[in-house]
Design a protein around this motif. Structure first.
Motif, PDB file in Angstrom:
ATOM      1  N   LEU A 100       0.739  -1.294   0.045  1.00 31.19           N
ATOM      2  CA  LEU A 100       0.017  -0.077   0.029  1.00 31.19           C
ATOM      3  C   LEU A 100       0.847   1.365  -0.036  1.00 31.19           C
ATOM      4  O   LEU A 100       1.930   1.196   0.536  1.00 31.19           O
ATOM      5  CB  LEU A 100      -0.885   0.191   1.255  1.00 31.19           C
ATOM      6  CG  LEU A 100      -1.727  -1.183   1.438  1.00 31.19           C
ATOM      7  CD1 LEU A 100      -2.430  -0.987   2.924  1.00 31.19           C
ATOM      8  CD2 LEU A 100      -2.692  -1.352   0.384  1.00 31.19           C
ATOM      9  N   ASP A 101       0.377   2.173  -0.831  1.00 30.96           N
ATOM     10  CA  ASP A 101       0.984   3.629  -0.616  1.00 30.96           C
ATOM     11  C   ASP A 101       0.363   4.094   0.573  1.00 30.96           C
ATOM     12  O   ASP A 101      -0.365   3.748   1.498  1.00 30.96           O
ATOM     13  CB  ASP A 101       0.849   4.212  -1.639  1.00 30.96           C
ATOM     14  CG  ASP A 101      -0.565   4.590  -2.342  1.00 30.96           C
ATOM     15  OD1 ASP A 101      -1.467   4.428  -1.279  1.00 30.96           O
ATOM     16  OD2 ASP A 101      -0.864   5.255  -3.267  1.00 30.96           O
ATOM     17  N   GLY A 102       0.816   5.601   0.714  1.00 31.90           N
ATOM     18  CA  GLY A 102       0.262   6.487   2.030  1.00 31.90           C
ATOM     19  C   GLY A 102      -0.889   6.468   2.167  1.00 31.90           C
ATOM     20  O   GLY A 102      -1.705   6.093   3.235  1.00 31.90           O
ATOM     21  N   PRO A 103      -1.812   6.938   1.148  1.00 31.88           N
ATOM     22  CA  PRO A 103      -3.059   7.061   1.031  1.00 31.88           C
ATOM     23  C   PRO A 103      -3.875   5.824   1.336  1.00 31.88           C
ATOM     24  O   PRO A 103      -4.861   5.877   2.184  1.00 31.88           O
ATOM     25  CB  PRO A 103      -3.565   8.000  -0.120  1.00 31.88           C
ATOM     26  CG  PRO A 103      -2.338   8.391  -0.616  1.00 31.88           C
ATOM     27  CD  PRO A 103      -1.292   7.562  -0.027  1.00 31.88           C
ATOM     28  N   ALA A 104      -3.491   4.860   0.839  1.00 30.81           N
ATOM     29  CA  ALA A 104      -4.374   3.561   1.027  1.00 30.81           C
ATOM     30  C   ALA A 104      -3.920   2.969   2.482  1.00 30.81           C
ATOM     31  O   ALA A 104      -4.906   2.403   3.016  1.00 30.81           O
ATOM     32  CB  ALA A 104      -3.917   2.445  -0.071  1.00 30.81           C
ATOM     33  N   ALA A 105      -2.743   3.211   3.043  1.00 33.41           N
ATOM     34  CA  ALA A 105      -2.545   2.781   4.301  1.00 33.41           C
ATOM     35  C   ALA A 105      -3.223   3.699   5.304  1.00 33.41           C
ATOM     36  O   ALA A 105      -3.825   3.046   6.353  1.00 33.41           O
ATOM     37  CB  ALA A 105      -1.055   2.838   4.550  1.00 33.41           C
ATOM     38  N   ALA A 106      -3.362   4.784   5.144  1.00 34.79           N
ATOM     39  CA  ALA A 106      -4.222   5.716   5.710  1.00 34.79           C
ATOM     40  C   ALA A 106      -5.661   5.478   5.939  1.00 34.79           C
ATOM     41  O   ALA A 106      -6.308   5.194   7.222  1.00 34.79           O
ATOM     42  CB  ALA A 106      -4.254   7.127   5.684  1.00 34.79           C
ATOM     43  N   GLN A 107      -6.326   4.673   4.842  1.00 35.31           N
ATOM     44  CA  GLN A 107      -7.527   4.190   4.766  1.00 35.31           C
ATOM     45  C   GLN A 107      -7.579   2.883   5.512  1.00 35.31           C
ATOM     46  O   GLN A 107      -8.732   2.662   5.948  1.00 35.31           O
ATOM     47  CB  GLN A 107      -7.971   4.021   3.330  1.00 35.31           C
ATOM     48  CG  GLN A 107      -8.259   5.306   2.677  1.00 35.31           C
ATOM     49  CD  GLN A 107      -9.261   6.121   3.129  1.00 35.31           C
ATOM     50  OE1 GLN A 107     -10.384   5.768   3.096  1.00 35.31           O
ATOM     51  NE2 GLN A 107      -9.231   7.327   3.336  1.00 35.31           N
ATOM     52  N   ALA A 108      -6.416   2.151   5.750  1.00 35.01           N
ATOM     53  CA  ALA A 108      -6.741   0.806   6.242  1.00 35.01           C
ATOM     54  C   ALA A 108      -6.047   0.868   7.903  1.00 35.01           C
ATOM     55  O   ALA A 108      -5.794   0.063   8.533  1.00 35.01           O
ATOM     56  CB  ALA A 108      -5.811  -0.183   5.388  1.00 35.01           C
ATOM     57  N   GLU A 109      -5.904   2.055   8.371  1.00 37.79           N
ATOM     58  CA  GLU A 109      -5.468   2.395   9.571  1.00 37.79           C
ATOM     59  C   GLU A 109      -5.832   1.278  10.830  1.00 37.79           C
ATOM     60  O   GLU A 109      -5.236   0.820  11.435  1.00 37.79           O
ATOM     61  CB  GLU A 109      -5.709   3.757  10.289  1.00 37.79           C
ATOM     62  CG  GLU A 109      -5.082   4.046  11.624  1.00 37.79           C
ATOM     63  CD  GLU A 109      -5.163   5.634  11.925  1.00 37.79           C
ATOM     64  OE1 GLU A 109      -5.286   5.671  13.303  1.00 37.79           O
ATOM     65  OE2 GLU A 109      -5.355   6.564  11.345  1.00 37.79           O
ATOM     66  N   GLU A 110      -7.105   1.345  10.687  1.00 34.11           N
ATOM     67  CA  GLU A 110      -7.679   0.208  11.844  1.00 34.11           C
ATOM     68  C   GLU A 110      -7.178  -1.174  11.737  1.00 34.11           C
ATOM     69  O   GLU A 110      -6.831  -1.755  12.684  1.00 34.11           O
ATOM     70  CB  GLU A 110      -9.370   0.192  11.769  1.00 34.11           C
ATOM     71  CG  GLU A 110      -9.901  -0.368  12.804  1.00 34.11           C
ATOM     72  CD  GLU A 110      -9.640   0.274  14.079  1.00 34.11           C
ATOM     73  OE1 GLU A 110      -9.501  -0.559  15.172  1.00 34.11           O
ATOM     74  OE2 GLU A 110      -9.588   1.475  14.253  1.00 34.11           O
ATOM     75  N   ALA A 111      -7.066  -1.665  10.160  1.00 29.55           N
ATOM     76  CA  ALA A 111      -6.273  -2.776  10.333  1.00 29.55           C
ATOM     77  C   ALA A 111      -4.963  -2.779  10.878  1.00 29.55           C
ATOM     78  O   ALA A 111      -4.393  -4.037  11.505  1.00 29.55           O
ATOM     79  CB  ALA A 111      -6.388  -3.501   8.901  1.00 29.55           C
ATOM     80  N   PHE A 112      -4.025  -1.993  10.561  1.00 25.38           N
ATOM     81  CA  PHE A 112      -2.692  -1.843  11.366  1.00 25.38           C
ATOM     82  C   PHE A 112      -2.927  -1.551  12.590  1.00 25.38           C
ATOM     83  O   PHE A 112      -2.061  -2.363  13.349  1.00 25.38           O
ATOM     84  CB  PHE A 112      -1.865  -0.781  10.484  1.00 25.38           C
ATOM     85  CG  PHE A 112      -1.660  -0.689   8.886  1.00 25.38           C
ATOM     86  CD1 PHE A 112      -0.463  -1.306   8.877  1.00 25.38           C
ATOM     87  CD2 PHE A 112      -2.506  -0.388   8.191  1.00 25.38           C
ATOM     88  CE1 PHE A 112       0.119  -1.335   7.503  1.00 25.38           C
ATOM     89  CE2 PHE A 112      -2.123  -0.617   6.824  1.00 25.38           C
ATOM     90  CZ  PHE A 112      -0.746  -1.057   6.767  1.00 25.38           C
ATOM     91  N   ARG A 113      -3.834  -0.869  13.269  1.00 23.71           N
ATOM     92  CA  ARG A 113      -3.981  -0.783  14.688  1.00 23.71           C
ATOM     93  C   ARG A 113      -4.408  -2.309  15.302  1.00 23.71           C
ATOM     94  O   ARG A 113      -3.766  -2.383  16.334  1.00 23.71           O
ATOM     95  CB  ARG A 113      -5.098   0.406  14.954  1.00 23.71           C
ATOM     96  CG  ARG A 113      -5.273   0.449  16.418  1.00 23.71           C
ATOM     97  CD  ARG A 113      -6.462   1.317  16.535  1.00 23.71           C
ATOM     98  NE  ARG A 113      -6.229   2.604  15.927  1.00 23.71           N
ATOM     99  CZ  ARG A 113      -5.875   3.824  16.746  1.00 23.71           C
ATOM    100  NH1 ARG A 113      -5.676   3.870  17.836  1.00 23.71           N
ATOM    101  NH2 ARG A 113      -5.898   4.875  15.968  1.00 23.71           N
ATOM    102  N   THR A 114      -5.028  -2.877  14.740  1.00 23.19           N
ATOM    103  CA  THR A 114      -5.690  -4.081  15.178  1.00 23.19           C
ATOM    104  C   THR A 114      -4.364  -5.218  15.182  1.00 23.19           C
ATOM    105  O   THR A 114      -4.010  -5.836  16.281  1.00 23.19           O
ATOM    106  CB  THR A 114      -6.479  -4.765  14.393  1.00 23.19           C
ATOM    107  OG1 THR A 114      -7.752  -4.112  14.469  1.00 23.19           O
ATOM    108  CG2 THR A 114      -7.010  -6.184  14.766  1.00 23.19           C
ATOM    109  N   VAL A 115      -3.478  -5.403  14.248  1.00 21.07           N
ATOM    110  CA  VAL A 115      -2.584  -6.140  14.303  1.00 21.07           C
ATOM    111  C   VAL A 115      -1.429  -5.669  15.398  1.00 21.07           C
ATOM    112  O   VAL A 115      -0.909  -6.426  15.932  1.00 21.07           O
ATOM    113  CB  VAL A 115      -1.671  -6.115  12.821  1.00 21.07           C
ATOM    114  CG1 VAL A 115      -0.523  -6.819  12.769  1.00 21.07           C
ATOM    115  CG2 VAL A 115      -2.643  -6.874  11.757  1.00 21.07           C
ATOM    116  N   TYR A 116      -1.084  -4.445  15.311  1.00 22.08           N
ATOM    117  CA  TYR A 116      -0.243  -3.658  16.090  1.00 22.08           C
ATOM    118  C   TYR A 116      -0.425  -3.844  17.665  1.00 22.08           C
ATOM    119  O   TYR A 116       0.161  -4.486  18.342  1.00 22.08           O
ATOM    120  CB  TYR A 116      -0.103  -2.128  16.054  1.00 22.08           C
ATOM    121  CG  TYR A 116       1.117  -1.684  16.739  1.00 22.08           C
ATOM    122  CD1 TYR A 116       2.311  -1.124  16.371  1.00 22.08           C
ATOM    123  CD2 TYR A 116       0.804  -1.095  18.212  1.00 22.08           C
ATOM    124  CE1 TYR A 116       3.087  -0.314  17.299  1.00 22.08           C
ATOM    125  CE2 TYR A 116       1.609  -0.373  18.891  1.00 22.08           C
ATOM    126  CZ  TYR A 116       2.987   0.163  18.262  1.00 22.08           C
ATOM    127  OH  TYR A 116       3.793   0.506  19.046  1.00 22.08           O
TER     128      TYR A 116
END
Length: 172
Positions: free
Chosen positions: A12-28
């Motif tokens: 993912l690029d930055g904007p796509a990662a920002a849209q998926a923030e909740e998924a990143f937060r869940t894993v983290y």
């Protein structure tokens, strides 16, 4: 995208990662809840206050692993580091990519997901080397990084009040 055993890894690029923030937060939150990190809800919240700023930086890239039904199972992200982190080789400044986070939730560990995230994140990265910090008590992560070609280059505290971490470097 690549797929293996119903787990898809997408860069993912930055904007796509920002849209998926909740998924990143869940894993983290899950991956770093136990020792040696012992992240709390408050520390996860603090870490993700910076996430929108990171995803907006030039060169930010991420990788996200999900099950076939969309459940997030792993993540990685990083960005180019400033010239002071690159070092010099002859008269050429080395371009350095900072691997900021790489994590896989417990049930999906030891299935090659971390390696696939790492490969997806770094595929085509315009850098000469990758730099990361790893907690020395995170023996599984340290062993994986060594197996992927990283070498210990020193020790540092990545932020004020942090435990001493190993600084590892991978030449690309």
């Amino acid at each position: 995208m690549t797929q293996q055993a119903t787990i898809t890894v997408e860069r993912l690029d930055g904007p796509a990662a920002a849209q998926a923030e909740e998924a990143f937060r869940t894993v983290y939150a899950e991956a770093f809840a136990g020792p040696p990190y012992d992240e709390t809800a408050d520390s996860v919240e603090a870490a993700f206050r910076r996430f929108p700023c990171l995803t907006g930086q030039s060169g930010f890239r991420a990788a996200l692993a999900r099950t076939a039904d969309g459940e997030p199972v792993g993540m990685a992200y990083g960005r180019p580091l400033g010239p002071d982190a690159g070092g010099e080789e002859g008269h050429r400044t080395l371009a350095t990519f900072g691997l900021m986070e790489l994590a896989v939730r417990g049930p999906w560990r030891r299935r090659g997901v971390a390696r696939r995230l790492h490969e997806a994140l770094l595929d085509g990265v315009p850098a000469d080397r990758v730099l990361l910090h790893v907690h020395p008590d995170s023996t599984a992560a340290s062993a994986a990084y060594r197996a992927w070609g990283y070498r210990k280059a020193g020790e540092a505290r990545p932020w004020e009040g942090a435990d001493l971490h190993d600084v590892m470097v991978l030449d690309l």
